[in-house]
Design an enzyme around this catalytic site. Structure first.
Site, PDB file in Angstrom:
ATOM      1  N   ARG A 298       0.822  -1.205   0.000  1.00  0.00           N
ATOM      2  CA  ARG A 298       0.000   0.000   0.000  1.00  0.00           C
ATOM      3  C   ARG A 298       0.862   1.263   0.000  1.00  0.00           C
ATOM      4  O   ARG A 298       0.555   2.224  -0.706  1.00  0.00           O
ATOM      5  CB  ARG A 298      -0.948  -0.025   1.201  1.00  0.00           C
ATOM      6  CG  ARG A 298      -2.094  -1.001   0.996  1.00  0.00           C
ATOM      7  CD  ARG A 298      -2.899  -1.263   2.248  1.00  0.00           C
ATOM      8  NE  ARG A 298      -4.024  -2.146   1.928  1.00  0.00           N
ATOM      9  CZ  ARG A 298      -4.825  -2.698   2.828  1.00  0.00           C
ATOM     10  NH1 ARG A 298      -4.631  -2.464   4.113  1.00  0.00           N
ATOM     11  NH2 ARG A 298      -5.820  -3.478   2.449  1.00  0.00           N
ATOM     12  N   HIS A 441      -5.864  -0.339  -6.747  1.00  0.00           N
ATOM     13  CA  HIS A 441      -4.773  -1.235  -6.350  1.00  0.00           C
ATOM     14  C   HIS A 441      -4.693  -1.429  -4.837  1.00  0.00           C
ATOM     15  O   HIS A 441      -4.742  -0.464  -4.081  1.00  0.00           O
ATOM     16  CB  HIS A 441      -3.457  -0.618  -6.813  1.00  0.00           C
ATOM     17  CG  HIS A 441      -2.654  -1.524  -7.683  1.00  0.00           C
ATOM     18  ND1 HIS A 441      -1.479  -1.137  -8.283  1.00  0.00           N
ATOM     19  CD2 HIS A 441      -2.835  -2.808  -8.042  1.00  0.00           C
ATOM     20  CE1 HIS A 441      -0.980  -2.130  -8.983  1.00  0.00           C
ATOM     21  NE2 HIS A 441      -1.783  -3.157  -8.850  1.00  0.00           N
ATOM     22  N   GLU A 442      -4.523  -2.670  -4.390  1.00  0.00           N
ATOM     23  CA  GLU A 442      -4.256  -2.998  -2.983  1.00  0.00           C
ATOM     24  C   GLU A 442      -5.293  -2.402  -2.034  1.00  0.00           C
ATOM     25  O   GLU A 442      -4.961  -1.933  -0.953  1.00  0.00           O
ATOM     26  CB  GLU A 442      -2.845  -2.533  -2.572  1.00  0.00           C
ATOM     27  CG  GLU A 442      -1.734  -3.056  -3.442  1.00  0.00           C
ATOM     28  CD  GLU A 442      -1.758  -4.564  -3.602  1.00  0.00           C
ATOM     29  OE1 GLU A 442      -2.275  -5.258  -2.697  1.00  0.00           O
ATOM     30  OE2 GLU A 442      -1.301  -5.066  -4.633  1.00  0.00           O
ATOM     31  N   GLY A 443      -6.549  -2.461  -2.412  1.00  0.00           N
ATOM     32  CA  GLY A 443      -7.622  -1.934  -1.581  1.00  0.00           C
ATOM     33  C   GLY A 443      -8.057  -0.578  -2.092  1.00  0.00           C
ATOM     34  O   GLY A 443      -7.277   0.367  -2.130  1.00  0.00           O
ATOM     35  N   GLN A 448      -9.741   1.699   1.978  1.00  0.00           N
ATOM     36  CA  GLN A 448      -8.743   2.356   2.819  1.00  0.00           C
ATOM     37  C   GLN A 448      -9.408   3.292   3.824  1.00  0.00           C
ATOM     38  O   GLN A 448      -8.957   3.425   4.971  1.00  0.00           O
ATOM     39  CB  GLN A 448      -7.749   3.140   1.956  1.00  0.00           C
ATOM     40  CG  GLN A 448      -6.969   2.309   0.960  1.00  0.00           C
ATOM     41  CD  GLN A 448      -6.158   1.204   1.609  1.00  0.00           C
ATOM     42  OE1 GLN A 448      -5.584   1.392   2.668  1.00  0.00           O
ATOM     43  NE2 GLN A 448      -6.121   0.048   0.975  1.00  0.00           N
TER      44      GLN A 448
END
Length: 598
Positions: A298, A441-443, A448
């Site tokens: 992240r 990307h990545e959450g 978030q």
């Protein structure tokens, strides 16, 4: 694109003395990286990025990897660039010398990553994922797993991936169905499908080490029953040699709006033959292990977003200095020469908006990297814990704020170029498309936000928020004594107090009515992100003011920093008061809106 290329550069990372008795030396290893050593590292990174990464970035976008005869076909320059990266020692930069690494502090490694991502974010994705996989094995793998897989990853002979999502589950990891059946030899046979796997297949590296989340039969339902496995593309023999293919089949490549140069794969596990995996750590703790890689990723996503924003900013700045168009509003003589568009106030506004987003984000991301170094070098467990909880709080902001607002910077870059910005003749449209992925990307941005307000803010009765507020106020106090920054310091203190009060109100509501308290979590993330970035700009302004008193200051650079700080405090930070008014009202518009009304 980068700074002056006229200085001599080294093609390899500098060597450092080994710690006595082979023991890790966190403080000493950082001390080894003095200013001269760091300059050498950054110069090396810049040269490799300029010579091997940047030249094929546009071509990769136009000619993305293809799926042919069960294999990936891609531009050969990707492999050549990564070979130069490997030869310079960057794959193992952050690892201890005992593993073949260069013991590079995370702060320096992040600056290196920024340079490579700015040049070519697609090619830079492979070593980024490889380092994350290696860190995971280093932290939680068995001695046998480290002997078999870790060193080749550190050396850059094997590449790594993270395999979380599945076609039917997406970000809902509780719903993954990939199964891991235990075998008599202690390994597992995996069956299932994984989707959206960056770097999921390629013909560049000797092997690919997939870090795979799966469920062992009989494990608890949901996320509590997820385990983590090492699943290589090729089995590795006891002597370290490459063995037979494992049952990891490339089902196809996903074709994306941006980030087109890096493979993004759908993988079938155990479909064409046994897919052997090796359990990392204990069963059912896979998600907690993977969170290390995810949190690292992240911050890396935020760094990539800032790098893409910076590339767009530099391109639009160069264009604005050269493009002649129009005259000043008070210039009535049509026969007079046209002026560069950078002379127009609104173009400067667009450039300032980019500069504040990009350089504010980079400051935050390097600060997060500094916290990683501080955790490793902490003098006590208490100091280590305080730093870790601050990093936990800042991680969703460091991922998502750059992903949102450096994308906005890319939009401004296109606007500066006008119609040309919308064409492939210039890189800014490609950079915008590349950066659009980072909010996913990545959450996603929303995930978030839920993580920040629903988890990180609530940890240990708000300990992270208290630590953050204390750090900010320490700098506010210092800035009160700096000429020209007193007003900014007072302004930040006021916004911080209001943000903390709003946080307390929302935290109380989350405890009693989670749906209402979290309904506008994304607005909260943006608001807190602006406050944190204002803090980063105050820190930069203090540093710029100090530097002006030093011998031979670069006054244009320093004045630019001070002007950007002024812009952020005047144009961006005031927006947070409207956001806090909405948050304080506990508005339920989104909750009350029924699906059928759409």
């Amino acid at each position: 694109m980068f700074h002056d290329l006229g200085r001599p550069r080294r093609h390899h990372l500098p060597a450092f003395r080994r710690s006595p008795h082979g023991e890790p030396r966190r403080l000493a290893q950082i001390a080894d990286y003095d200013r001269a050593a760091i300059d050498g590292v950054l110069d090396t990174a810049e040269q490799i990025a300029m010579e091997h990464f940047l030249p094929h970035a546009a071509d990769l976008d136009l000619n993305e990897p293809k799926f042919a005869d069960g294999k990936v076909v891609m531009d050969e320059r990707v492999g050549a660039a990564l070979a130069a990266y490997r030869e310079a020692g960057f794959f193992g930069a952050g690892f201890d010398q005992e593993l073949g690494g260069a013991q590079m502090p995370e702060t320096v490694r992040s600056a290196v990553g920024f340079i490579f991502s700015m040049a070519n974010v697609a090619t830079a994705a492979y070593p980024f994922l490889t380092a994350a996989a290696a860190n995971l094995i280093d932290a939680f793998g068995s001695p046998e797993q480290k002997a078999r897989f870790l060193k080749p990853l550190v050396e850059g002979r094997f590449f790594g991936t993270m395999c979380l999502s599945e076609p039917q589950a997406g970000s809902s990891l509780a719903d993954i169905t990939t199964k891991a059946e235990p075998q008599e030899d202690g390994s597992y046979f995996l069956t299932g499908r994984k989707m959206w796997i960056s770097g999921g297949d390629q013909e560049i590296s000797e092997n690919i080490v997939h870090m795979v989340l799966a469920k062992i039969p009989g494990s608890p339902p949901g996320v509590k029953g997820i385990s983590l496995f090492i699943v290589p593309k090729f089995l590795v023999d006891d002597d370290g040699s490459i063995g037979s293919p494992n049952g990891v089949a490339l089902a196809g490549l996903n074709h994306k709006m941006g980030y087109r140069g890096a493979t993004n794969a759908a993988l079938n596990l155990g479909e064409d033959g046994p897919c052997r995996g090796y359990l990392v750590g204990e069963p059912d703790k896979g998600l907690s292990y993977m969170f290390q890689m995810m949190n690292e990723a992240r911050i890396g996503v935020g760094l990539g977003a800032a790098a893409l924003g910076a590339a767009g900013y530099r391109a639009s700045l160069a264009y604005a200095r050269e493009r002649l168009q129009g005259r000043h509003p008070d210039g009535k003589d049509a026969s007079s020469p046209q002026i560069p568009i950078i002379e127009h106030a609104d173009v400067r506004r667009l450039l300032l908006a980019q500069k504040t987003a990009v350089e504010g984000s980079l400051a935050l991301l390097l600060y997060a990297a500094f916290l990683v170094d501080a955790i490793k070098a902490a003098p006590s467990e208490e100091a280590r814990h305080e730093t870790r909880i601050l990093l936990d709080l800042l991680t969703p902001i460091a991922k998502s704020w750059p992903s949102e607002f450096c994308l906005e910077a890319n939009k401004h870059a296109i606007q500066v170029l006008g119609g040309y910005g919308y064409t492939r003749d210039y890189p800014v449209e490609r950079l915008y498309r590349d950066n659009r992925l980072n909010a996913i990307h990545e959450g996603t941005h929303g995930i978030q936000a839920l993580d920040l307000l629903g988890r990180k803010v609530m940890q240990e009765n708000g300990a992270g928020v208290k630590t953050l507020a204390a750090r900010i106020m320490a700098d506010v106090t210092q800035a009160h004594g700096v000429e020209g920054l007193t007003a900014h310091a007072a302004d930040l203190a006021s916004h911080l107090a209001e943000a903390v009060a709003t946080t307390g109100k929302l935290a109380g509501t989350v405890g009693s009515d989670a749906r209402l308290g979290l309904a506008n979590a994304t607005i909260y993330l943006d608001m807190m992100g602006h406050v944190v970035i204002a803090w980063m700009w105050l820190r930069q302004a203090m540093a710029a003011t100090r530097r002006r008193a030093a011998p031979e200051p670069d006054n244009d650079f320093l004045d630019g920093k001070l002007a950007a700080c002024r812009y952020f405090f005047a144009y961006e930070l005031p927006k947070t008061r409207t956001q806090r008014a909405l948050l304080d009202s506990l508005d339920d518009t989104t909750l009350k809106m029924r699906p059928e009304w759409f």
